[in-house]
Write a protein that holds these residues in place. Structure first.
Motif, PDB file in Angstrom:
ATOM      1  N   LYS A   9       8.240  -5.087  -8.999  1.00 12.15           N
ATOM      2  CA  LYS A   9       7.312  -4.565 -10.003  1.00 12.15           C
ATOM      3  C   LYS A   9       8.075  -3.839 -11.122  1.00 12.15           C
ATOM      4  CE  LYS A   9       3.757  -3.959  -6.461  1.00 12.15           C
ATOM      5  NZ  LYS A   9       2.715  -3.061  -5.911  1.00 12.15           N
ATOM      6  N   TYR A  49      -4.145 -10.111  -8.275  1.00 15.81           N
ATOM      7  CA  TYR A  49      -4.746  -8.991  -7.543  1.00 15.81           C
ATOM      8  C   TYR A  49      -6.262  -9.121  -7.415  1.00 15.81           C
ATOM      9  CZ  TYR A  49      -0.384  -6.370  -7.298  1.00 15.81           C
ATOM     10  OH  TYR A  49       0.895  -5.960  -6.987  1.00 15.81           O
ATOM     11  N   ARG A 102      10.668   0.197   0.421  1.00 15.00           N
ATOM     12  CA  ARG A 102       9.776   1.281  -0.051  1.00 15.00           C
ATOM     13  C   ARG A 102      10.128   2.611   0.600  1.00 15.00           C
ATOM     14  NH1 ARG A 102       4.365  -2.404   0.609  1.00 15.00           N
ATOM     15  NH2 ARG A 102       4.268  -3.316  -1.483  1.00 15.00           N
ATOM     16  N   ILE A 109       2.225   5.346  -4.006  1.00 17.64           N
ATOM     17  CA  ILE A 109       1.567   4.076  -3.668  1.00 17.64           C
ATOM     18  C   ILE A 109       1.378   3.193  -4.908  1.00 17.64           C
ATOM     19  CG2 ILE A 109      -0.827   4.890  -3.856  1.00 17.64           C
ATOM     20  CD1 ILE A 109      -1.328   3.213  -1.242  1.00 17.64           C
ATOM     21  N   ASN A 112       5.187   1.339  -5.877  1.00 16.96           N
ATOM     22  CA  ASN A 112       5.836   1.023  -4.596  1.00 16.96           C
ATOM     23  C   ASN A 112       6.832  -0.132  -4.705  1.00 16.96           C
ATOM     24  OD1 ASN A 112       4.009  -1.031  -4.797  1.00 16.96           O
ATOM     25  ND2 ASN A 112       2.979  -0.654  -2.859  1.00 16.96           N
ATOM     26  N   HIS A 115       6.075  -6.222  -4.339  1.00 19.97           N
ATOM     27  CA  HIS A 115       4.948  -6.844  -3.639  1.00 19.97           C
ATOM     28  C   HIS A 115       5.476  -7.997  -2.798  1.00 19.97           C
ATOM     29  CE1 HIS A 115       1.146  -8.969  -2.967  1.00 19.97           C
ATOM     30  NE2 HIS A 115       1.844 -10.063  -3.234  1.00 19.97           N
TER      31      HIS A 115
HETATM   32  P1  CMP Z   1       0.815  -4.398  -3.389  1.00 18.78           P
HETATM   33  O1  CMP Z   1       1.490  -4.754  -2.114  1.00 18.78           O
HETATM   34  O2  CMP Z   1       1.330  -4.981  -4.644  1.00 18.78           O
HETATM   35  O3  CMP Z   1      -0.733  -4.780  -3.259  1.00 18.78           O
HETATM   36  C1  CMP Z   1      -1.748  -4.096  -3.941  1.00 18.78           C
HETATM   37  C2  CMP Z   1      -1.250  -2.902  -4.645  1.00 18.78           C
HETATM   38  O4  CMP Z   1      -2.232  -1.978  -5.020  1.00 18.78           O
HETATM   39  C3  CMP Z   1      -0.339  -2.124  -3.722  1.00 18.78           C
HETATM   40  O5  CMP Z   1       0.860  -2.815  -3.534  1.00 18.78           O
HETATM   41  C4  CMP Z   1      -0.249  -0.792  -4.424  1.00 18.78           C
HETATM   42  O6  CMP Z   1       0.794  -0.751  -5.398  1.00 18.78           O
HETATM   43  C5  CMP Z   1      -1.583  -0.740  -5.142  1.00 18.78           C
HETATM   44  N1  CMP Z   1      -2.428   0.277  -4.529  1.00 18.78           N
HETATM   45  C6  CMP Z   1      -2.946   0.255  -3.306  1.00 18.78           C
HETATM   46  N2  CMP Z   1      -3.676   1.373  -3.095  1.00 18.78           N
HETATM   47  C7  CMP Z   1      -3.583   2.103  -4.226  1.00 18.78           C
HETATM   48  C8  CMP Z   1      -4.109   3.338  -4.611  1.00 18.78           C
HETATM   49  N3  CMP Z   1      -4.888   4.059  -3.797  1.00 18.78           N
HETATM   50  N4  CMP Z   1      -3.827   3.787  -5.834  1.00 18.78           N
HETATM   51  C9  CMP Z   1      -3.046   3.041  -6.682  1.00 18.78           C
HETATM   52  N5  CMP Z   1      -2.525   1.834  -6.349  1.00 18.78           N
HETATM   53  C10 CMP Z   1      -2.794   1.390  -5.131  1.00 18.78           C
END
Ligand code: CMP
Length: 143
Positions: A9, A49, A102, A109, A112, A115
């Motif tokens: 990311k 997403y 991570r 979050i 992170n 993905h």
């Molecule tokens: P990812 O594995 O890319 O899949 C969905 C993404 O949503 C996740 O990683 C996080 O980066 C993001 N995400 C999940 N929960 C939250 C949250 N509560 N606030 C902000 N981003 C989130």
């Protein structure tokens, strides 16, 4: 052979972790079959997403993913989908195990770093969303 989709990311790219992420997957023994640096369109981010579209963070997640370049990759190997998830660590970096990407580098979050596809069916969907067949290269070491 099983394949998975990984995306470093914007935070991972900006923190110069591209080499470190690739190193971990190479060292594990998986094979890189697709790689590109791209500025993601809003359409692609929303499709990627889609499963989170009703979540309160959806808008900010799409804003972030489209804000600066990401590195999209496809890796191949036996059990690569589940293994990649272990190498990456839990979604919230505050609870990811040390030793995971991570767990070692993240604290938020929403930032992170990377993905990874969560299942083989998801991987197939994500690979075809991000890559054309022409952009994927099947190969084996021959040294
Ligand atoms: P990812 O594995 O890319 O899949 C969905 C993404 O949503 C996740 O990683 C996080 O980066 C993001 N995400 C999940 N929960 C939250 C949250 N509560 N606030 C902000 N981003 C989130």
């Amino acid at each position: 052979m099983e394949r998975t989709f990984l995306m470093i990311k914007p935070d991972g790219v900006q923190r110069n972790l591209v080499g470190e992420v690739i190193r971990r997957f190479e060292a594990k023994g998986f094979t890189l079959v697709g790689l590109k640096l791209i500025k993601v369109s809003r359409t692609l981010a929303e499709q990627h997403y889609d499963i989170h579209k009703e979540r309160p963070f959806f808008g900010s997640l799409v804003d972030f993913i489209t804000s600066s370049p990401v590195v999209a990759m496809v890796w191949e190997g036996d059990g690569v989908v589940a293994s990649a998830r272990k190498i990456i660590g839990a979604t919230n970096p505050l609870t990811s195990e040390p030793g995971t990407i991570r767990g070692d580098y993240g604290v938020s979050i929403g930032r992170n770093l990377i993905h990874g596809s969560d299942a083989t069916e998801t991987a197939q969907r994500e690979i075809s969303l991000w890559f054309t067949e022409d952009e994927l290269v099947s190969w084996e070491p021959n040294l």
